[in-house]
Scaffold this motif. Structure first.
Motif, PDB file in Angstrom:
ATOM      1  N   LEU A  74       0.132  -2.682   3.765  1.00  0.00           N
ATOM      2  CA  LEU A  74      -0.127  -3.798   2.859  1.00  0.00           C
ATOM      3  C   LEU A  74       0.114  -3.383   1.412  1.00  0.00           C
ATOM      4  N   THR A  75      -0.284  -2.172   1.062  1.00  0.00           N
ATOM      5  CA  THR A  75      -0.051  -1.694  -0.305  1.00  0.00           C
ATOM      6  C   THR A  75       1.439  -1.623  -0.604  1.00  0.00           C
ATOM      7  N   VAL A  76       2.195  -0.998   0.273  1.00  0.00           N
ATOM      8  CA  VAL A  76       3.635  -0.839   0.055  1.00  0.00           C
ATOM      9  C   VAL A  76       4.330  -2.197   0.003  1.00  0.00           C
ATOM     10  N   ASN A  77       3.987  -3.099   0.900  1.00  0.00           N
ATOM     11  CA  ASN A  77       4.658  -4.398   0.946  1.00  0.00           C
ATOM     12  C   ASN A  77       4.274  -5.295  -0.226  1.00  0.00           C
ATOM     13  N   ILE A  78       3.025  -5.252  -0.654  1.00  0.00           N
ATOM     14  CA  ILE A  78       2.614  -6.032  -1.830  1.00  0.00           C
ATOM     15  C   ILE A  78       3.396  -5.571  -3.051  1.00  0.00           C
ATOM     16  N   VAL A  79       3.485  -4.258  -3.229  1.00  0.00           N
ATOM     17  CA  VAL A  79       4.214  -3.712  -4.380  1.00  0.00           C
ATOM     18  C   VAL A  79       5.696  -4.080  -4.294  1.00  0.00           C
ATOM     19  N   ALA A  80       6.292  -3.959  -3.130  1.00  0.00           N
ATOM     20  CA  ALA A  80       7.721  -4.259  -2.983  1.00  0.00           C
ATOM     21  C   ALA A  80       8.017  -5.722  -3.280  1.00  0.00           C
ATOM     22  N   VAL A  81       7.195  -6.615  -2.796  1.00  0.00           N
ATOM     23  CA  VAL A  81       7.422  -8.046  -3.027  1.00  0.00           C
ATOM     24  C   VAL A  81       7.244  -8.387  -4.507  1.00  0.00           C
ATOM     25  N   ILE A  82       6.209  -7.853  -5.134  1.00  0.00           N
ATOM     26  CA  ILE A  82       5.976  -8.147  -6.554  1.00  0.00           C
ATOM     27  C   ILE A  82       7.095  -7.565  -7.409  1.00  0.00           C
ATOM     28  N   VAL A  83       7.533  -6.358  -7.113  1.00  0.00           N
ATOM     29  CA  VAL A  83       8.623  -5.746  -7.886  1.00  0.00           C
ATOM     30  C   VAL A  83       9.914  -6.541  -7.715  1.00  0.00           C
ATOM     31  N   ALA A  84      10.229  -6.922  -6.487  1.00  0.00           N
ATOM     32  CA  ALA A  84      11.461  -7.680  -6.255  1.00  0.00           C
ATOM     33  C   ALA A  84      11.410  -9.044  -6.941  1.00  0.00           C
ATOM     34  N   PHE A  85      10.302  -9.754  -6.826  1.00  0.00           N
ATOM     35  CA  PHE A  85      10.192 -11.090  -7.423  1.00  0.00           C
ATOM     36  C   PHE A  85      10.165 -11.018  -8.943  1.00  0.00           C
ATOM     37  N   THR A  86       9.314 -10.168  -9.487  1.00  0.00           N
ATOM     38  CA  THR A  86       9.190 -10.064 -10.943  1.00  0.00           C
ATOM     39  C   THR A  86      10.471  -9.526 -11.560  1.00  0.00           C
ATOM     40  N   GLY A  87      11.042  -8.506 -10.928  1.00  0.00           N
ATOM     41  CA  GLY A  87      12.291  -7.964 -11.445  1.00  0.00           C
ATOM     42  C   GLY A  87      13.403  -8.986 -11.437  1.00  0.00           C
TER      43      GLY A  87
ATOM     44  N   GLN B  37       0.782   1.685  -8.651  1.00  0.00           N
ATOM     45  CA  GLN B  37       2.202   1.771  -8.329  1.00  0.00           C
ATOM     46  C   GLN B  37       3.024   0.779  -9.159  1.00  0.00           C
ATOM     47  N   LEU B  38       2.507  -0.428  -9.342  1.00  0.00           N
ATOM     48  CA  LEU B  38       3.223  -1.418 -10.138  1.00  0.00           C
ATOM     49  C   LEU B  38       3.334  -0.976 -11.595  1.00  0.00           C
ATOM     50  N   THR B  39       2.277  -0.394 -12.127  1.00  0.00           N
ATOM     51  CA  THR B  39       2.319   0.113 -13.502  1.00  0.00           C
ATOM     52  C   THR B  39       3.399   1.174 -13.649  1.00  0.00           C
ATOM     53  N   LEU B  40       3.429   2.084 -12.721  1.00  0.00           N
ATOM     54  CA  LEU B  40       4.424   3.160 -12.767  1.00  0.00           C
ATOM     55  C   LEU B  40       5.843   2.617 -12.590  1.00  0.00           C
ATOM     56  N   ILE B  41       6.049   1.743 -11.636  1.00  0.00           N
ATOM     57  CA  ILE B  41       7.389   1.206 -11.359  1.00  0.00           C
ATOM     58  C   ILE B  41       7.882   0.339 -12.514  1.00  0.00           C
ATOM     59  N   PHE B  42       7.013  -0.524 -13.053  1.00  0.00           N
ATOM     60  CA  PHE B  42       7.445  -1.376 -14.161  1.00  0.00           C
ATOM     61  C   PHE B  42       7.680  -0.565 -15.433  1.00  0.00           C
ATOM     62  N   THR B  43       6.919   0.496 -15.622  1.00  0.00           N
ATOM     63  CA  THR B  43       7.177   1.381 -16.763  1.00  0.00           C
ATOM     64  C   THR B  43       8.554   2.000 -16.633  1.00  0.00           C
ATOM     65  N   LEU B  44       8.892   2.484 -15.462  1.00  0.00           N
ATOM     66  CA  LEU B  44      10.218   3.061 -15.257  1.00  0.00           C
ATOM     67  C   LEU B  44      11.315   2.005 -15.336  1.00  0.00           C
ATOM     68  N   LEU B  45      11.048   0.811 -14.842  1.00  0.00           N
ATOM     69  CA  LEU B  45      12.056  -0.243 -14.829  1.00  0.00           C
ATOM     70  C   LEU B  45      12.374  -0.753 -16.228  1.00  0.00           C
TER      71      LEU B  45
END
Length: 128
Positions: A18-31, A97-105
């Motif tokens: 659930l953690t991995v999939n929530i992060v993946a969906v939010i990153v894909a949609f927001t990105g 994870q979202l904080t880290l990924i969005f910072t890198l993105l």
């Protein structure tokens, strides 16, 4: 003992997935909304899911039961599979994870240029 071990393994697997999939969906949609292009393409999402499913299930399925499981009270039939503590863990890890990924993105390119724009020293490999 084995029943409680299987229940614990399923709970851990669900929490991880659930953690991995929530992060993946939010990153894909927001990105996709912000950059007009998804940071994760469909094939990349499939690979992430394949790798995460395989390794997580193998790791949790091979966890041996311990004697401490017998000291714990059994779970009731009406107990939810995702407890309040699990939900807090899922949301906490997802935010991290979202904080880290969005910072890198969004800031990663600036951070990489700051690292690469160091002044060249005499006799360095770049000058030779």
């Amino acid at each position: 003992m084995w029943g409680r071990n299987v229940y614990d393994s399923i709970s851990k697997f669900l929490q991880f997935q659930l953690t991995v999939n929530i992060v993946a969906v939010i990153v894909a949609f927001t990105g996709a909304c912000i950059t007009q292009d998804s940071p994760l393409k469909a094939v990349q999402m499939l690979w992430v899911n394949l790798i995460m499913d395989t390794f997580a299930s193998l790791a949790l399925a091979t966890e041996p039961p311990t004697e401490a499981l017998l000291l714990r009270k059994p779970y009731g039939r009406n107990k939810p599979l995702i407890s309040r503590t699990m939900m807090k863990n899922i949301l906490g890890h997802a935010v991290y994870q979202l904080t880290l990924i969005f910072t890198l993105l969004f800031v990663g390119e600036k951070l990489a240029q700051a690292q690469c724009s160091a002044p060249k020293q005499p006799g360095s490999v770049a000058e030779v």
